[in-house]
Design a protein around this motif. Structure first.
Motif, PDB file in Angstrom:
ATOM      1  N   GLY A   1      10.397  27.800  10.410  1.00 28.01           N
ATOM      2  CA  GLY A   1      10.302  26.357  10.272  1.00 28.01           C
ATOM      3  C   GLY A   1      10.828  25.607  11.477  1.00 28.01           C
ATOM      4  N   ALA A   2      11.631  26.269  12.304  1.00 32.09           N
ATOM      5  CA  ALA A   2      12.201  25.633  13.497  1.00 32.09           C
ATOM      6  C   ALA A   2      11.340  25.855  14.739  1.00 32.09           C
ATOM      7  CB  ALA A   2      13.605  26.175  13.754  1.00 32.09           C
ATOM      8  N   LEU A   3      10.307  26.685  14.619  1.00 35.52           N
ATOM      9  CA  LEU A   3       9.456  27.001  15.769  1.00 35.52           C
ATOM     10  C   LEU A   3       8.474  25.882  16.040  1.00 35.52           C
ATOM     11  CD1 LEU A   3       8.752  30.761  15.065  1.00 35.52           C
ATOM     12  CD2 LEU A   3      10.376  29.787  16.675  1.00 35.52           C
ATOM     13  N   PRO A   4       7.970  25.697  17.233  1.00 37.47           N
ATOM     14  CA  PRO A   4       8.261  26.500  18.415  1.00 37.47           C
ATOM     15  C   PRO A   4       9.570  26.068  19.073  1.00 37.47           C
ATOM     16  CG  PRO A   4       6.691  24.816  18.989  1.00 37.47           C
ATOM     17  CD  PRO A   4       6.975  24.680  17.509  1.00 37.47           C
ATOM     18  N   ILE A   5      10.289  27.034  19.568  1.00 37.76           N
ATOM     19  CA  ILE A   5      11.517  26.777  20.318  1.00 37.76           C
ATOM     20  C   ILE A   5      11.196  27.041  21.782  1.00 37.76           C
ATOM     21  CG2 ILE A   5      13.891  27.528  20.725  1.00 37.76           C
ATOM     22  CD1 ILE A   5      14.033  28.228  17.735  1.00 37.76           C
ATOM     23  N   LEU A   6      11.329  26.017  22.585  1.00 30.63           N
ATOM     24  CA  LEU A   6      10.926  26.122  23.986  1.00 30.63           C
ATOM     25  C   LEU A   6      12.097  26.398  24.916  1.00 30.63           C
ATOM     26  CD1 LEU A   6       8.397  23.163  23.973  1.00 30.63           C
ATOM     27  CD2 LEU A   6       7.945  25.596  23.614  1.00 30.63           C
ATOM     28  N   ALA A   7      13.303  26.473  24.397  1.00 24.77           N
ATOM     29  CA  ALA A   7      14.480  26.739  25.225  1.00 24.77           C
ATOM     30  C   ALA A   7      14.905  28.203  25.058  1.00 24.77           C
ATOM     31  CB  ALA A   7      15.630  25.820  24.812  1.00 24.77           C
ATOM     32  N   VAL A   8      15.718  28.676  25.978  1.00 23.90           N
ATOM     33  CA  VAL A   8      16.238  30.039  25.917  1.00 23.90           C
ATOM     34  C   VAL A   8      17.350  30.089  24.867  1.00 23.90           C
ATOM     35  CG1 VAL A   8      17.416  31.843  27.214  1.00 23.90           C
ATOM     36  CG2 VAL A   8      15.657  30.458  28.321  1.00 23.90           C
ATOM     37  N   ILE A   9      17.234  31.023  23.929  1.00 20.34           N
ATOM     38  CA  ILE A   9      18.240  31.187  22.874  1.00 20.34           C
ATOM     39  C   ILE A   9      19.327  32.112  23.386  1.00 20.34           C
ATOM     40  CG2 ILE A   9      18.679  32.113  20.567  1.00 20.34           C
ATOM     41  CD1 ILE A   9      15.787  31.339  19.871  1.00 20.34           C
ATOM     42  N   ARG A  10      20.594  31.690  23.226  1.00 25.55           N
ATOM     43  CA  ARG A  10      21.711  32.547  23.639  1.00 25.55           C
ATOM     44  C   ARG A  10      22.411  33.176  22.445  1.00 25.55           C
ATOM     45  NH1 ARG A  10      26.882  29.970  23.365  1.00 25.55           N
ATOM     46  NH2 ARG A  10      26.629  27.744  22.965  1.00 25.55           N
ATOM     47  N   LEU A  11      22.265  32.600  21.234  1.00 26.53           N
ATOM     48  CA  LEU A  11      22.906  33.158  20.050  1.00 26.53           C
ATOM     49  C   LEU A  11      22.149  32.709  18.816  1.00 26.53           C
ATOM     50  CD1 LEU A  11      25.407  34.719  18.991  1.00 26.53           C
ATOM     51  CD2 LEU A  11      26.543  32.522  18.760  1.00 26.53           C
ATOM     52  N   LEU A  12      21.959  33.628  17.894  1.00 28.48           N
ATOM     53  CA  LEU A  12      21.267  33.345  16.642  1.00 28.48           C
ATOM     54  C   LEU A  12      22.134  33.912  15.530  1.00 28.48           C
ATOM     55  CD1 LEU A  12      18.563  32.362  15.367  1.00 28.48           C
ATOM     56  CD2 LEU A  12      17.716  34.670  15.681  1.00 28.48           C
ATOM     57  N   GLY A  13      22.519  33.064  14.576  1.00 32.46           N
ATOM     58  CA  GLY A  13      23.391  33.545  13.511  1.00 32.46           C
ATOM     59  C   GLY A  13      22.896  33.106  12.154  1.00 32.46           C
ATOM     60  N   GLU A  14      23.153  33.943  11.170  1.00 31.63           N
ATOM     61  CA  GLU A  14      22.828  33.610   9.783  1.00 31.63           C
ATOM     62  C   GLU A  14      24.079  33.769   8.950  1.00 31.63           C
ATOM     63  OE1 GLU A  14      21.245  37.741   7.869  1.00 31.63           O
ATOM     64  OE2 GLU A  14      19.777  36.540   8.924  1.00 31.63           O
ATOM     65  N   SER A  15      24.196  32.955   7.953  1.00 33.23           N
ATOM     66  CA  SER A  15      25.321  33.087   7.029  1.00 33.23           C
ATOM     67  C   SER A  15      24.882  32.638   5.660  1.00 33.23           C
ATOM     68  CB  SER A  15      26.520  32.264   7.497  1.00 33.23           C
ATOM     69  OG  SER A  15      26.191  30.891   7.568  1.00 33.23           O
TER      70      SER A  15
END
Length: 67
Positions: free
Chosen positions: A53-67
């Motif tokens: 639902g957050a796509l498209p992401i056009l920036a470089v991802i440095r961290l992805l977390g789920e909780s």
């Protein structure tokens, strides 16, 4: 979210996804479900849906977390 808290066996009904970008921007998405999340696989499926639902992401991802 841990599958259980190790003491009382509590489980949550909300999953939160946080995405941190290389430019230090942050977005988060969360969703509640009707019943407690029963497994790590279920938590992962919900997190992947939130990411979709957050796509498209056009920036470089440095961290992805789920909780």
């Amino acid at each position: 979210m841990r599958k259980t808290d190790g003491v009382t066996g509590n489980r949550g009904r909300r999953v939160t996804l946080k995405v941190k970008f290389a430019n230090f921007g942050v977005i988060s998405r969360s969703r509640s479900v009707p019943a407690a999340i029963g497994s790590r696989d279920e938590l992962n499926r919900l997190a992947i849906r939130l990411l979709g639902g957050a796509l498209p992401i056009l920036a470089v991802i440095r961290l992805l977390g789920e909780s």
